[in-house]
Design a protein around this motif. Structure first.
Motif, PDB file in Angstrom:
ATOM      1  N   THR A 106       0.848  -1.189   0.000  1.00 49.40           N
ATOM      2  CA  THR A 106       0.000   0.000   0.000  1.00 49.40           C
ATOM      3  C   THR A 106       0.889   1.246   0.000  1.00 49.40           C
ATOM      4  N   ALA A 107       0.510   2.216  -0.827  1.00 57.51           N
ATOM      5  CA  ALA A 107       1.276   3.465  -0.839  1.00 57.51           C
ATOM      6  C   ALA A 107       0.870   4.277   0.390  1.00 57.51           C
ATOM      7  N   VAL A 108       1.848   4.729   1.150  1.00 55.49           N
ATOM      8  CA  VAL A 108       1.547   5.492   2.364  1.00 55.49           C
ATOM      9  C   VAL A 108       2.300   6.818   2.343  1.00 55.49           C
ATOM     10  N   LEU A 109       1.571   7.881   2.660  1.00 52.38           N
ATOM     11  CA  LEU A 109       2.172   9.212   2.741  1.00 52.38           C
ATOM     12  C   LEU A 109       1.823   9.812   4.093  1.00 52.38           C
ATOM     13  N   VAL A 110       2.730  10.601   4.626  1.00 49.36           N
ATOM     14  CA  VAL A 110       2.435  11.311   5.869  1.00 49.36           C
ATOM     15  C   VAL A 110       2.641  12.800   5.597  1.00 49.36           C
ATOM     16  N   THR A 111       1.639  13.596   5.972  1.00 50.88           N
ATOM     17  CA  THR A 111       1.777  15.044   5.784  1.00 50.88           C
ATOM     18  C   THR A 111       1.693  15.740   7.138  1.00 50.88           C
ATOM     19  N   ASP A 112       2.145  16.994   7.145  1.00 51.78           N
ATOM     20  CA  ASP A 112       1.940  17.775   8.364  1.00 51.78           C
ATOM     21  C   ASP A 112       0.571  18.455   8.288  1.00 51.78           C
ATOM     22  N   GLY A 113       0.279  19.331   9.218  1.00 52.00           N
ATOM     23  CA  GLY A 113      -1.042  19.956   9.312  1.00 52.00           C
ATOM     24  C   GLY A 113      -1.366  20.836   8.103  1.00 52.00           C
ATOM     25  N   ARG A 114      -0.326  21.237   7.349  1.00 47.34           N
ATOM     26  CA  ARG A 114      -0.607  22.076   6.169  1.00 47.34           C
ATOM     27  C   ARG A 114      -0.431  21.299   4.876  1.00 47.34           C
TER      28      ARG A 114
ATOM     29  N   ARG B 208       1.888  19.357   3.963  1.00 41.81           N
ATOM     30  CA  ARG B 208       3.255  19.257   3.449  1.00 41.81           C
ATOM     31  C   ARG B 208       3.764  17.856   3.725  1.00 41.81           C
ATOM     32  N   LEU B 209       4.394  17.235   2.728  1.00 42.27           N
ATOM     33  CA  LEU B 209       4.799  15.842   2.901  1.00 42.27           C
ATOM     34  C   LEU B 209       5.950  15.714   3.891  1.00 42.27           C
ATOM     35  N   ILE B 210       5.768  14.805   4.836  1.00 39.06           N
ATOM     36  CA  ILE B 210       6.832  14.522   5.793  1.00 39.06           C
ATOM     37  C   ILE B 210       7.568  13.263   5.365  1.00 39.06           C
ATOM     38  N   SER B 211       6.798  12.299   4.863  1.00 40.07           N
ATOM     39  CA  SER B 211       7.441  11.062   4.433  1.00 40.07           C
ATOM     40  C   SER B 211       6.553  10.290   3.466  1.00 40.07           C
ATOM     41  N   VAL B 212       7.163   9.500   2.616  1.00 40.87           N
ATOM     42  CA  VAL B 212       6.425   8.599   1.720  1.00 40.87           C
ATOM     43  C   VAL B 212       7.172   7.270   1.721  1.00 40.87           C
ATOM     44  N   ASN B 213       6.444   6.176   1.520  1.00 41.12           N
ATOM     45  CA  ASN B 213       7.155   4.888   1.425  1.00 41.12           C
ATOM     46  C   ASN B 213       7.436   4.557  -0.046  1.00 41.12           C
ATOM     47  N   SER B 214       8.114   3.437  -0.284  1.00 41.33           N
ATOM     48  CA  SER B 214       8.527   3.090  -1.652  1.00 41.33           C
ATOM     49  C   SER B 214       7.337   2.930  -2.580  1.00 41.33           C
ATOM     50  N   ALA B 215       6.257   2.281  -2.065  1.00 42.13           N
ATOM     51  CA  ALA B 215       5.083   2.060  -2.919  1.00 42.13           C
ATOM     52  C   ALA B 215       4.502   3.392  -3.375  1.00 42.13           C
ATOM     53  N   ALA B 216       4.538   4.400  -2.487  1.00 45.69           N
ATOM     54  CA  ALA B 216       4.017   5.720  -2.856  1.00 45.69           C
ATOM     55  C   ALA B 216       4.923   6.381  -3.893  1.00 45.69           C
TER      56      ALA B 216
ATOM     57  N   ILE C  64      -1.937   9.064   5.037  1.00 42.27           N
ATOM     58  CA  ILE C  64      -2.788   8.787   3.861  1.00 42.27           C
ATOM     59  C   ILE C  64      -2.353   7.469   3.243  1.00 42.27           C
ATOM     60  N   GLU C  65      -3.281   6.504   3.207  1.00 42.42           N
ATOM     61  CA  GLU C  65      -2.980   5.214   2.571  1.00 42.42           C
ATOM     62  C   GLU C  65      -3.723   5.154   1.242  1.00 42.42           C
TER      63      GLU C  65
END
Ligand SMILES: Nc1ncnc2c1ncn2[C@@H]1O[C@H](COP(=O)(O)OP(=O)(O)O)[C@@H](O)[C@H]1O
Ligand SMILES: [Mg+2]
Length: 360
Positions: A23-31, A33-41, A116-117
């Motif tokens: 599963t593609a996973v992304l993490v953003t901050d409150g605005r 803005r991307l903090i991290s993404v995994n390989s699938a993303a 976000i998945e």
């Protein structure tokens, strides 16, 4: 997903399985803005982690106002959100259909974050549609077989009786009527046989698909209008497939003839070959598949019959029988393959998909 497993703010992965997730996973901050993404993303969005971390999500993925609003809402209301079958358009990769699960993350030590998945569902949808099509075709074949049997038996009797009658008739004008009966009975028999489709088992042998495509090109080029071109775009690295050569020739010939009929006097038919990786045909996943494509730049398959063109007797042409495609599909399926169609005005693709022998 366990929030503790999410990478920290610097983007360093806390757990190695983060990159093993399909599963593609992304993490953003409150605005957002991307903090991290995994390989699938990274793969799904066509971006590299180094480039996007720290940038707005909207610089990697086209966000309409609606989606932005929903993400912000999830964040401010601190409420998880599930969105089904949303079409997403990355800025640097192909668009796709996805299910999204959005979860606000809590950690007293850190500012608000959003997890976000993304699960791409195009492939699953295609498999479901293909499954449905296969079931419908099986039913349609069973009905056709039953009907053909019911027609062929009395037809044989009818023909025999007309032959006997012809022997008894001296008047040649009357014999003309029996000739008509016999001729029409033969025509109907031929039609029913074609509706039944191929009844021979394929003789599987290593086949060079480009030889097949070029053979078909040779066959039709004698009857080609001046302004109708057939071009070739092959991947020469495709190995031989295990198939019945004559069946493949017939199937591709049917597709090329349809393309010619759709184009009329002018246009272009392009014969293409490619290798696809990890492709599912009839519920079975293959590591390598050969895709032979007959592409034309004609008006496209009429929308009202697009879903049904592989069924017998479905035709969009006044003089059509609606048998070319079901026969071609039957032939390719006997060779463990499948024909798929993608059509819009100006570009119609009929793809013959054939599993390749595994590489070992
Ligand atoms: N390349 C194509 N472009 C547009 N329409 C097509 C194409 N191929 C097939 N079709 C549509 O699908 C219908 C069914 O094709 P087919 O089964 O070969 O039967 P037939 O050619 O006898 O009509 C055609 O009548 C046509 O309307
Ligand atoms: Mg046809």
């Amino acid at each position: 997903m366990n929030a503790n497993a999410v990478p920290d703010r610097s983007g360093t992965d806390v757990c190695s399985w983060w990159d093993d997730l399909s599963t593609a996973v992304l993490v953003t901050d409150g605005r957002l803005r991307l903090i991290s993404v995994n390989s699938a993303a990274e793969v799904l969005l066509g971006l590299s982690r180094e480039r996007v971390v720290g940038a707005q999500l909207g610089q990697s993925l086209r966000l309409d106002r609606n989606l932005t609003g929903q993400l912000q809402h999830a964040m401010t209301l601190d409420h998880p959100l599930t969105l089904r079958a949303r079409r997403l358009q990355p800025l640097r990769a192909q668009g796709f259909l996805a299910d999204l699960v959005v979860s606000p993350l809590h950690d007293a030590m850190l500012p608000a974050r959003l997890l976000i998945e993304l699960t791409a569902i195009d492939r699953q949808q295609r498999i479901n549609q293909e499954d449905q099509l296969r079931q419908q075709q099986a039913i349609s074949r069973a009905v056709t077989r039953g009907l053909a049997h019911e027609i062929k038996n009395p037809l044989g009797g009818l023909r025999g009786a007309a032959q006997l009658l012809a022997c008894e008739l001296d008047d040649s004008a009357l014999r003309e009527y029996t000739r008509i009966i016999i001729r029409e009975a033969d025509r109907l028999r031929g039609l029913v046989d074609r509706m039944l489709g191929p009844n021979n088992l394929p003789r599987l042998e290593p086949v060079n698909v480009h030889e097949v495509l070029e053979h078909v090109r040779g066959l039709v080029s004698v009857q080609l209008p001046l302004d109708l071109r057939i071009t070739a775009d092959y991947d020469p690295s495709i190995p031989e497939v295990l198939a019945d050569r004559d069946m493949l020739v017939q199937a591709i010939l049917n597709l090329v003839q349809n393309a010619m009929q759709a184009l009329g006097d002018h246009g272009e038919i392009r014969l293409m070959s490619r290798i696809l990786r990890q492709y599912t045909i009839s519920g079975e996943r293959h590591r390598l598949v050969a895709r032979l494509r007959v592409r034309d730049n004609g008006p496209g398959v009429p929308e009202e019959i697009r879903e049904r063109i592989f069924f017998p007797m479905v035709t969009g042409r006044a003089s059509g029988t609606g048998l070319g495609l079901p026969i071609a599909q039957g032939l390719v399926q006997l060779n463990n393959g499948l024909i798929e169609c993608h059509s819009r005005p100006g570009c119609t693709d009929f793809d013959v998909l054939l599993p390749l022998e595994s590489e070992q």
